[in-house]
Design a protein around this motif. Structure first.
Motif, PDB file in Angstrom:
ATOM      1  N   ARG A  77       0.740  -1.123   0.072  1.00  0.00           N
ATOM      2  CA  ARG A  77      -0.111   0.125   0.016  1.00  0.00           C
ATOM      3  C   ARG A  77       0.926   1.384   0.079  1.00  0.00           C
ATOM      4  N   HIS A  78       1.951   1.205   0.887  1.00  0.00           N
ATOM      5  CA  HIS A  78       3.018   2.261   0.691  1.00  0.00           C
ATOM      6  C   HIS A  78       3.373   2.577  -0.618  1.00  0.00           C
ATOM      7  N   GLY A  79       3.821   1.485  -1.229  1.00  0.00           N
ATOM      8  CA  GLY A  79       4.549   1.659  -2.514  1.00  0.00           C
ATOM      9  C   GLY A  79       3.226   2.237  -3.502  1.00  0.00           C
ATOM     10  N   ASP A  95       0.698   4.180  -2.989  1.00  0.00           N
ATOM     11  CA  ASP A  95       0.581   5.483  -2.595  1.00  0.00           C
ATOM     12  C   ASP A  95       1.730   6.363  -3.267  1.00  0.00           C
ATOM     13  N   GLU A  96       3.028   5.712  -3.149  1.00  0.00           N
ATOM     14  CA  GLU A  96       4.160   6.631  -3.773  1.00  0.00           C
ATOM     15  C   GLU A  96       4.004   6.508  -5.276  1.00  0.00           C
ATOM     16  N   ASP A  97       3.783   5.670  -5.869  1.00  0.00           N
ATOM     17  CA  ASP A  97       3.526   5.254  -7.317  1.00  0.00           C
ATOM     18  C   ASP A  97       2.451   6.388  -7.670  1.00  0.00           C
ATOM     19  N   THR A 100      12.858   9.077   5.927  1.00  0.00           N
ATOM     20  CA  THR A 100      12.499   9.780   4.592  1.00  0.00           C
ATOM     21  C   THR A 100      10.948  10.339   4.830  1.00  0.00           C
ATOM     22  N   GLU A 101      10.207   9.570   5.562  1.00  0.00           N
ATOM     23  CA  GLU A 101       8.817  10.222   5.495  1.00  0.00           C
ATOM     24  C   GLU A 101       8.687  11.188   6.372  1.00  0.00           C
ATOM     25  N   GLN A 102       9.457  11.483   7.605  1.00  0.00           N
ATOM     26  CA  GLN A 102       9.490  12.659   8.164  1.00  0.00           C
ATOM     27  C   GLN A 102       9.982  13.960   7.329  1.00  0.00           C
ATOM     28  N   ASP A 105      -1.332  11.721   2.718  1.00  0.00           N
ATOM     29  CA  ASP A 105      -0.770  10.450   2.621  1.00  0.00           C
ATOM     30  C   ASP A 105       0.681  10.201   3.314  1.00  0.00           C
ATOM     31  N   GLU A 106       1.583  11.304   3.135  1.00  0.00           N
ATOM     32  CA  GLU A 106       2.826  11.185   3.790  1.00  0.00           C
ATOM     33  C   GLU A 106       2.674  11.133   5.325  1.00  0.00           C
ATOM     34  N   ASP A 107       1.700  12.022   5.684  1.00  0.00           N
ATOM     35  CA  ASP A 107       1.355  11.803   7.262  1.00  0.00           C
ATOM     36  C   ASP A 107       1.276  10.329   7.613  1.00  0.00           C
ATOM     37  N   ASN A 108       0.369   9.717   6.995  1.00  0.00           N
ATOM     38  CA  ASN A 108      -0.027   8.285   7.276  1.00  0.00           C
ATOM     39  C   ASN A 108       1.065   7.548   7.240  1.00  0.00           C
ATOM     40  N   HIS A 109       2.006   7.604   6.069  1.00  0.00           N
ATOM     41  CA  HIS A 109       3.251   7.005   5.986  1.00  0.00           C
ATOM     42  C   HIS A 109       4.144   6.937   7.340  1.00  0.00           C
ATOM     43  N   LEU A 110       4.124   8.196   7.774  1.00  0.00           N
ATOM     44  CA  LEU A 110       5.021   8.396   9.100  1.00  0.00           C
ATOM     45  C   LEU A 110       4.400   7.809  10.376  1.00  0.00           C
TER      46      LEU A 110
HETATM   47 FE   LIG Z   1       5.687   8.444   1.577  1.00  0.00          FE
END
Ligand SMILES: [Fe+2]
Ligand SMILES: [Fe+2]
Length: 260
Positions: free
Chosen positions: A56-58, A60-62, A125-127, A156-161
């Protein structure tokens, strides 16, 4: 006196600068997507529960890569090749941070410690991604499509972190505390140096496009160095702390990444 806001205004208003900015962002996101996709495929048996979250993380980045690409095309622009000195993901990999691409291109399963390394790398890196997108969100607020796109990516980035904090805390509890601490510290210290070098390179490329004076370029380069010194002395600590996020299981559940 240039500020982050006036610099972004200049980038948004100039086709060539916007083209470079979006191309770099799209490429970083797509590389992150590829890395996460490969890691999801190579997760060892004992960590299978993590595989859908990494996938899912991947995804999102795509999706973020496609969003930056779409912003370019909407303006009638084609992406440009990313100058190697401005390639954050490749420079991190070259510095030995995160999992080597040679490992990810293979089909051998990863080890438990590889998974911990992946999460520590992502925690740092997500930070960075989360902070950058929050800043960009402020500067792009009145820019229509750009503002909407950045808002979605920022969430999304907040969720990844949040996901990285939660998973690393659970791995720390499972006995990896020392390794996590060591890896986070090494990753953060390497990342802040790569970030400084990449920021300096990106500013130099943009400065040429936008015709900045020597004094303006020197001032911005000095500003980047000041941020680095601050991060090297104090700021790196914010990248290595672990706190249970208020949003749990941020990448869990069945909801797929929004398709663009
Ligand atoms: Fe991210
Ligand atoms: Fe992203």
């Amino acid at each position: 006196m240039p500020t982050a806001r006036t610099i972004f205004e200049e980038i948004f208003d100039n086709d060539e600068a916007f083209r470079l900015f979006c191309s770099i962002a799209a490429s970083d996101e797509a590389q992150g997507g590829w890395e996460n996709g490969r890691i999801a495929a190579l997760v060892p048996g004992s960590y299978q529960a993590l595989a859908p979250k990494i996938a899912r993380h991947g995804a999102d980045e795509d999706k973020h890569g496609r969003i930056f690409d779409a912003l370019l095309r909407k303006r009638g622009l084609e992406p440009v090749a990313v100058p190697p000195d401005a390639d954050y993901t490749m420079r991190l990999e070259a510095a030995g941070i995160g999992l080597a691409h040679s490992l990810l291109r293979g089909d051998g399963k990863l080890t438990e410690l590889d998974i911990v390394s992946y999460l520590a790398h992502s925690r740092v890196t997500e930070q960075r991604a989360s902070e950058q997108m929050r800043a960009l969100r402020r500067y792009a607020r009145n820019r229509g499509d750009i503002g909407r796109a950045v808002r979605m990516i920022s969430d999304d980035e907040d969720n990844h972190l949040a996901y990285c904090h939660e998973e690393l805390l659970s791995l720390a509890k499972a006995g990896h505390q020392e390794f996590i601490k060591r890896t986070l510290r090494a990753t953060a210290l390497a990342e802040i140096a790569v970030y400084r070098d990449v920021s300096t390179a990106v500013m130099a490329h943009l400065g040429r496009i936008l015709g900045w004076s020597r004094a303006k370029s020197a001032l911005l380069a000095a500003g980047i160095q000041v941020v680095y010194v601050y991060e090297r002395l104090f700021g790196w600590r914010r990248m290595v702390s672990l706190r249970m996020p208020s949003r749990r299981n941020a990448l869990g559940g069945l909801q797929p990444a929004h398709r663009l």
